[in-house]
Design a protein around this motif. Sequence first.
Motif, PDB file in Angstrom:
ATOM      1  N   SER A  33      45.593  49.860  30.790  1.00  0.00           N
ATOM      2  CA  SER A  33      44.293  50.079  31.403  1.00  0.00           C
ATOM      3  C   SER A  33      43.995  48.921  32.340  1.00  0.00           C
ATOM      4  CB  SER A  33      43.210  50.130  30.327  1.00  0.00           C
ATOM      5  OG  SER A  33      43.136  48.851  29.703  1.00  0.00           O
ATOM      6  N   LEU A  34      42.937  49.081  33.124  1.00  0.00           N
ATOM      7  CA  LEU A  34      42.417  47.996  33.950  1.00  0.00           C
ATOM      8  C   LEU A  34      41.140  47.480  33.299  1.00  0.00           C
ATOM      9  CD1 LEU A  34      42.716  49.672  37.459  1.00  0.00           C
ATOM     10  CD2 LEU A  34      44.035  47.698  36.675  1.00  0.00           C
ATOM     11  N   ASN A  35      40.779  46.259  33.610  1.00  0.00           N
ATOM     12  CA  ASN A  35      39.469  45.728  33.232  1.00  0.00           C
ATOM     13  C   ASN A  35      38.375  46.639  33.813  1.00  0.00           C
ATOM     14  OD1 ASN A  35      37.152  44.098  34.543  1.00  0.00           O
ATOM     15  ND2 ASN A  35      37.806  42.815  32.855  1.00  0.00           N
ATOM     16  N   ALA A  36      37.282  46.871  33.058  1.00  0.00           N
ATOM     17  CA  ALA A  36      36.237  47.811  33.481  1.00  0.00           C
ATOM     18  C   ALA A  36      35.569  47.384  34.791  1.00  0.00           C
ATOM     19  CB  ALA A  36      35.177  47.957  32.384  1.00  0.00           C
ATOM     20  N   GLY A  37      35.368  46.077  34.966  1.00  0.00           N
ATOM     21  CA  GLY A  37      34.757  45.587  36.202  1.00  0.00           C
ATOM     22  C   GLY A  37      35.666  45.832  37.402  1.00  0.00           C
ATOM     23  N   ILE A  38      36.965  45.674  37.203  1.00  0.00           N
ATOM     24  CA  ILE A  38      37.949  45.897  38.265  1.00  0.00           C
ATOM     25  C   ILE A  38      38.013  47.383  38.606  1.00  0.00           C
ATOM     26  CG2 ILE A  38      40.421  45.824  38.841  1.00  0.00           C
ATOM     27  CD1 ILE A  38      39.363  43.042  38.664  1.00  0.00           C
ATOM     28  N   ALA A  39      38.186  48.213  37.593  1.00  0.00           N
ATOM     29  CA  ALA A  39      38.316  49.653  37.839  1.00  0.00           C
ATOM     30  C   ALA A  39      37.074  50.176  38.556  1.00  0.00           C
ATOM     31  CB  ALA A  39      38.515  50.384  36.502  1.00  0.00           C
ATOM     32  N   GLY A  40      35.900  49.776  38.076  1.00  0.00           N
ATOM     33  CA  GLY A  40      34.660  50.226  38.696  1.00  0.00           C
ATOM     34  C   GLY A  40      34.545  49.760  40.135  1.00  0.00           C
ATOM     35  N   SER A  41      34.941  48.508  40.397  1.00  0.00           N
ATOM     36  CA  SER A  41      34.815  47.974  41.762  1.00  0.00           C
ATOM     37  C   SER A  41      35.749  48.689  42.730  1.00  0.00           C
ATOM     38  CB  SER A  41      35.086  46.465  41.767  1.00  0.00           C
ATOM     39  OG  SER A  41      34.101  45.803  40.995  1.00  0.00           O
ATOM     40  N   ILE A  42      36.918  49.101  42.249  1.00  0.00           N
ATOM     41  CA  ILE A  42      37.835  49.861  43.108  1.00  0.00           C
ATOM     42  C   ILE A  42      37.222  51.221  43.452  1.00  0.00           C
ATOM     43  CG2 ILE A  42      40.089  51.047  43.145  1.00  0.00           C
ATOM     44  CD1 ILE A  42      41.217  48.560  41.658  1.00  0.00           C
ATOM     45  N   GLY A  96      32.646  66.515  38.308  1.00  0.00           N
ATOM     46  CA  GLY A  96      34.086  66.415  38.149  1.00  0.00           C
ATOM     47  C   GLY A  96      34.447  65.025  37.670  1.00  0.00           C
ATOM     48  N   THR A  97      35.753  64.788  37.520  1.00  0.00           N
ATOM     49  CA  THR A  97      36.200  63.489  37.030  1.00  0.00           C
ATOM     50  C   THR A  97      37.222  62.904  37.996  1.00  0.00           C
ATOM     51  OG1 THR A  97      37.935  64.512  35.732  1.00  0.00           O
ATOM     52  CG2 THR A  97      35.871  64.062  34.593  1.00  0.00           C
ATOM     53  N   VAL A  98      37.365  61.606  37.947  1.00  0.00           N
ATOM     54  CA  VAL A  98      38.269  60.895  38.840  1.00  0.00           C
ATOM     55  C   VAL A  98      38.891  59.752  38.048  1.00  0.00           C
ATOM     56  CG1 VAL A  98      36.521  59.263  39.715  1.00  0.00           C
ATOM     57  CG2 VAL A  98      38.373  60.005  41.214  1.00  0.00           C
ATOM     58  N   ARG A  99      40.144  59.407  38.382  1.00  0.00           N
ATOM     59  CA  ARG A  99      40.766  58.261  37.716  1.00  0.00           C
ATOM     60  C   ARG A  99      41.523  57.436  38.744  1.00  0.00           C
ATOM     61  NH1 ARG A  99      46.230  59.934  37.535  1.00  0.00           N
ATOM     62  NH2 ARG A  99      46.156  62.201  37.618  1.00  0.00           N
ATOM     63  N   ILE A 100      41.752  56.178  38.406  1.00  0.00           N
ATOM     64  CA  ILE A 100      42.556  55.304  39.254  1.00  0.00           C
ATOM     65  C   ILE A 100      43.994  55.431  38.787  1.00  0.00           C
ATOM     66  CG2 ILE A 100      42.969  52.906  39.931  1.00  0.00           C
ATOM     67  CD1 ILE A 100      39.989  52.435  39.501  1.00  0.00           C
ATOM     68  N   PRO A 101      44.892  55.952  39.631  1.00  0.00           N
ATOM     69  CA  PRO A 101      46.276  56.102  39.179  1.00  0.00           C
ATOM     70  C   PRO A 101      46.937  54.731  38.999  1.00  0.00           C
ATOM     71  CG  PRO A 101      46.073  56.664  41.512  1.00  0.00           C
ATOM     72  CD  PRO A 101      44.691  56.389  41.024  1.00  0.00           C
ATOM     73  N   MET A 102      47.771  54.615  37.971  1.00  0.00           N
ATOM     74  CA  MET A 102      48.427  53.338  37.650  1.00  0.00           C
ATOM     75  C   MET A 102      49.858  53.586  37.228  1.00  0.00           C
ATOM     76  SD  MET A 102      45.657  51.391  35.267  1.00  0.00           S
ATOM     77  CE  MET A 102      45.394  52.799  34.217  1.00  0.00           C
ATOM     78  N   THR A 103      50.694  52.576  37.331  1.00  0.00           N
ATOM     79  CA  THR A 103      52.029  52.645  36.757  1.00  0.00           C
ATOM     80  C   THR A 103      51.899  52.614  35.230  1.00  0.00           C
ATOM     81  OG1 THR A 103      52.308  50.260  36.566  1.00  0.00           O
ATOM     82  CG2 THR A 103      52.913  51.243  38.675  1.00  0.00           C
TER      83      THR A 103
END
Lengths: 260, 260
Positions: B241-250, B229-236
């Motif tokens: 987008s978020l920085n890839a290192g940030i998104a991955g760490s979250i 399946g897929t997952v995303r970080i919800p954002m305003t």
Amino acid sequence: MDEKITSRENAKIKYACRLSSSAAFRRSEGRFLAEGRKLCPELCRGAELETLFYTASAAEKCPEILELPGEHFLVEDHVADKLADVGTHQGVFGVFRTPVHTLEEVHTGGRYLALERVQDPGNVGTLLRSAAAFGFDAVILSDGCASPFAPKTLRASMGAAVRVPVIEAGAMPAAIASLREQGITCLAAALYRSQPLSAAASSCPGGICVVIGSEGQGLTDETIAACNGTVRIPMTDRVESLNAGIAGSILLWHFREESL
Amino acid sequence: MDEKITSRENAKIKYACRLSSSAAFRRSEGRFLAEGRKLCPELCRGAELETLFYTASAAEKCPEILELPGEHFLVEDHVADKLADVGTHQGVFGVFRTPVHTLEEVHTGGRYLALERVQDPGNVGTLLRSAAAFGFDAVILSDGCASPFAPKTLRASMGAAVRVPVIEAGAMPAAIASLREQGITCLAAALYRSQPLSAAASSCPGGICVVIGSEGQGLTDETIAACNGTVRIPMTDRVESLNAGIAGSILLWHFREESL
């Protein structure tokens, strides 16, 4: 046809370069210089573009920049090289009015990020971007933080510096005191004598402010004492610490806007 | 008294420089070169130090490096400058054996991070550090990722590359298939047709693998199709987008070891 600037000694060019290199000049003029084909249009969403400088090749590759507001000047490549703070640039530069915000805008129930002496422009920019992404109402910067409108910070924030209000507040303990007067819970990020984030509520009825310190030294004792409590990100013993931008962004995610 | 190297043409120096600059040479030799007064001792916690090069001033400021294992050589400053991949260095360099891990170590119930074509060494290093911090069992890298033992990646990971097993696995869809054979749930980070992270369970009984794609293009369609399946970080909508290192760490924080 826009006027063409051929000399690096042109007064408008020298003015823009000084905005780029001096935080004091940016503050006294209330303006900043940004560079980038994507960044300049993005900044227009939250700041007034006064002057646009572009090279002939940038206008050819990216004609939509000519639709941007403000006064436009075509510049020769060697003039563009002077405007850029680094060797590689995209030939698009804008002088923007700096949005100004103060602690008086802080309100009960809001969501805030406060940075004390975070010196790395990449970290300040990243945290501005995460704060905007997660619905924070403003970011409060103490003295000694990297300038939010410096070229490196603007690149790291991808324009978020104008999408979330930035408040330059001087000394942090006084700023914390004024937030607490509004009933806002201020939580200091600290490694010691702190509760793990996994045990922290994700919201507080009167509002929340996450307070993050410098990469090397963390928060000052005065700022920790001014806060309601402390919080830390629990980690295994396989690493000593997390990158400041990462740690801060995880805290922001935890305290994100409820609708996300 | 350790032997002193005075020539930039010394065979050991040329060998170390080649380890620093060539990923193929690192792989064929099973060794890598690292630089830093803190980084080299840190790497000794998880990798075998074979050779240490140090300058006289480094040994004076930081005599504890002389306690490290392996063969030691004092090098003149101009030799140290050749070993460094960037202009500023701390005069301490180590040749280490690369720990080797394979997909056969992956087990049911484990916690994994998989990176597909993440090209920025800073992002790969940051994600290795976060994976080690949050108790992940291994990091799986596809072809086209930044080399985990390149100088820039080592700096960003702060030594985490030897504190969490790194598996270089070739094509990602085949690696995902072998994880799924073990009953591990593989979740692709993707912006579209995905469930928000806030709605995702924080663990899966058979184990979890978070799969993250390149900064520009994200994951390939083949890899998304191979996942559960897929997952995303919800954002305003205030940022793209978020920085890839940030998104991955979250994502890693969300799926952290239960005891944290």
